[in-house]
Write an enzyme that holds these catalytic residues in place. Structure first.
Site, PDB file in Angstrom:
ATOM      1  CB  ILE A 180      11.515  63.011 -12.070  1.00 57.18           C
ATOM      2  CG1 ILE A 180      12.001  63.743 -13.475  1.00 57.18           C
ATOM      3  CG2 ILE A 180      12.732  62.588 -11.184  1.00 57.18           C
ATOM      4  CD1 ILE A 180      12.550  64.958 -13.423  1.00 57.18           C
ATOM      5  CB  CYS A 181      11.420  59.614  -8.720  1.00 55.47           C
ATOM      6  SG  CYS A 181      11.740  58.408  -7.247  1.00 55.47           S
ATOM      7  CD  GLN A 182       5.355  60.260  -4.744  1.00 55.12           C
ATOM      8  OE1 GLN A 182       6.132  61.255  -4.433  1.00 55.12           O
ATOM      9  NE2 GLN A 182       4.765  59.707  -3.798  1.00 55.12           N
ATOM     10  N   GLY A 191       7.006  60.370 -12.276  1.00 57.99           N
ATOM     11  CA  GLY A 191       6.725  59.492 -13.248  1.00 57.99           C
ATOM     12  C   GLY A 191       5.631  58.574 -13.058  1.00 57.99           C
TER      13      GLY A 191
END
Lengths: 142, 354
Positions: free
Chosen positions: B146-148, B150
């Site tokens: 998720i986000c960073q 990811g």
């Protein structure tokens, strides 16, 4: 566009939309990015000098300085990396040895093989705690 | 006719009504009590330094034999994925038949100053994955980044493809130099070395204020005007405060990891150029050969859609799926629509590939 504002709240919401649009246009410019970075960089330069002065004073009082503590942390982290690498290597070697032993155990009597298998059987996984030092905090501010 | 037709008496009534609501709301706030987040039962399966690896317990046995490990960003706290009973991505994933693990990074302090991306990706993430592989006797598991987180998951999958069955990325930045990426634009002239050498760890409050300054009028003004309309209702007030708690619960960033992420990813855009080195290895996204499911939010102002969509042109997999979700960076986890759509779609996608 074509809408009539009849409440103070509607006026406020339109004002917010306008402000965000104007703000969004300006902060996307190169000029703003340059100014923003210069502000942060200058503040950091000032803070760095202040930190150096504090370290000088601490050093004069024979107290630990930020510079020394950073050095300790740096060396400690380096040692932890080396420790992790050695643990990984050691686990891989151990697995190779166990495989080699099991490979060589095919000529051994069945009872001995069963006993060897029983001692290497995996136990039910429990919570693994790799490293726990008493000073580790688990919540912010502790 | 003028577009503004506000009658003085009407405006006065409106202000009085607002003040009454505010007063009543403050009374309610005094009775609310502590705000809890993280509702799904879980157990700790592994700890290392500040990191905790949790396994969530669903109401039914998982149907998918391959577990999924959620890798959240360092920048905020992961309980966003399990915020409350009706806003829990974790619960949705459990209901979709998945066996869900989550990495909680904890709160770095100055002793963590020298943690690098290598320590996080080839160290912590790799060891967590090995723990799960051993528990389930599997060679590979699924990862949801998720986000960073990811971005980290992409790097990990490129460096250790033999341990990753499927990769799901949510609102994940890949191309950090898209036109509408304000955070990237602001960071280009920043002297990151000076920042990290001076601050050590980068304070969570500093990042928080940076995020708020992306839309200051909405996030520091209008939101609180909207809040007054919710304070009369204890449940709505608690929901609001829970989000506020998460928004302002920002861990500090380990200095060296922040330095590398900011310089190599944001400033140099090294990920899609193949120039990022994690430890001694170069990250080549072409090595991400396992199936990839890339979910992005179409109104995301923190990670613009173009920043995520770029993944399509750089991964090596032939099984690439993309999904746009109509919402923002946070809405993709907490909106009612997201709860109905996102976890089931992840569950179905993984089921076909496990």
């Amino acid at each position: 566009e074509g809408k009539t504002l009849t409440t103070a709240r509607e006026l406020y919401d339109v004002w917010v939309d306008c402000c965000e649009d104007v703000y969004g246009d300006y902060v996307a410019t190169d000029e703003y990015a340059e100014l923003h970075a210069r502000l942060v960089n200058t503040l950091m330069a000032l803070k760095r000098h202040a930190g150096a002065i504090i370290d000088e004073v601490l050093g004069a009082m024979n107290m630990p300085t930020r510079r020394e503590v950073n050095t300790l942390h740096h060396r400690l982290q380096q040692m932890r990396r080396e420790g992790n690498a050695m643990r990984t290597e050691s686990a891989a070697l151990k697995e190779q040895v166990e495989l080699a032993i099991r490979g060589g155990a095919t000529s051994v009597k069945p009872q001995a093989t069963a006993k060897a298998a029983a001692t290497t059987r995996r136990k039910k996984p429990k919570t693994q705690v790799r490293r726990q030092s008493s000073g580790e905090s688990t919540a912010k501010g502790e | 006719m003028l577009p503004i037709q506000i009658q003085p008496e009407q405006a006065t009534d409106e202000i009085l009504a607002f003040n009454r609501k505010l007063g009543a709301g403050l009374q309610n706030l005094l009775k609310i009590g502590p705000i809890d987040a993280g509702v799904t039962p879980k157990e700790v399966v592994y700890r290392e330094d500040k990191l905790t690896l949790h396994r969530f317990k669903g109401n039914t046995q998982p149907r998918n034999p391959v577990p999924v490990m959620i890798v959240y960003a360092l920048v905020n706290r992961p309980y966003m994925t399990d915020l409350q009973e009706d806003r829990s991505t974790v619960k949705g994933l459990l209901d979709a038949g998945l066996d869900v693990y989550l990495v909680d990074w904890g709160y770095p302090d100055r002793a963590d100053r020298y943690l690098t991306l290598d320590d996080y990706i080839n160290g912590y993430i790799d060891r967590c994955i090995d723990v799960i592989r051993k528990r389930h006797n599997l060679d590979k598991i699924n990862i949801l980044g998720i986000c960073q987180g990811g971005t980290f998951s992409l790097c990990y999958s490129a460096l250790h493809p033999e341990k990753v069955q499927n990769l799901v990325t949510m609102v994940t930045p890949v191309d950090f130099h898209t036109k509408d990426d304000l955070l990237s634009h602001w960071s280009q002239k920043l002297d990151v070395d000076l920042l990290v050498d001076t601050m050590g760890n980068v304070p969570g409050e500093l990042l928080n204020w940076t995020f708020l300054s992306l839309k200051p009028f909405r996030l520091m003004g209008q939101k609180y005007m909207d809040m007054v309309d919710q304070l009369h209702d204890q449940r709505k007030a608690k929901n609001f405060l829970r989000m506020e708690k998460w928004i302002f619960d920002s861990p500090d960033q380990a200095g060296e990891a922040f330095r590398q992420f900011c310089k190599d990813f944001y400033q140099r855009n090294g990920l899609i150029k193949g120039e990022v080195r994690i430890g001694e290895q170069q990250v080549n996204l072409r090595n991400v050969a396992m199936p990839v499911y890339n979910i992005y939010a179409s109104e995301d102002h923190l990670v613009p859609p173009a920043a995520s969509i770029a993944l399509r042109d750089h991964v090596g997999t032939k099984d690439y799926t993309e999904q746009a979700f109509p919402g923002g960076h946070i809405g993709i986890y907490v909106s009612g629509r997201a709860q109905k759509e996102v976890p089931p779609s992840i569950g179905k996608w993984l089921e076909k590939r496990s």
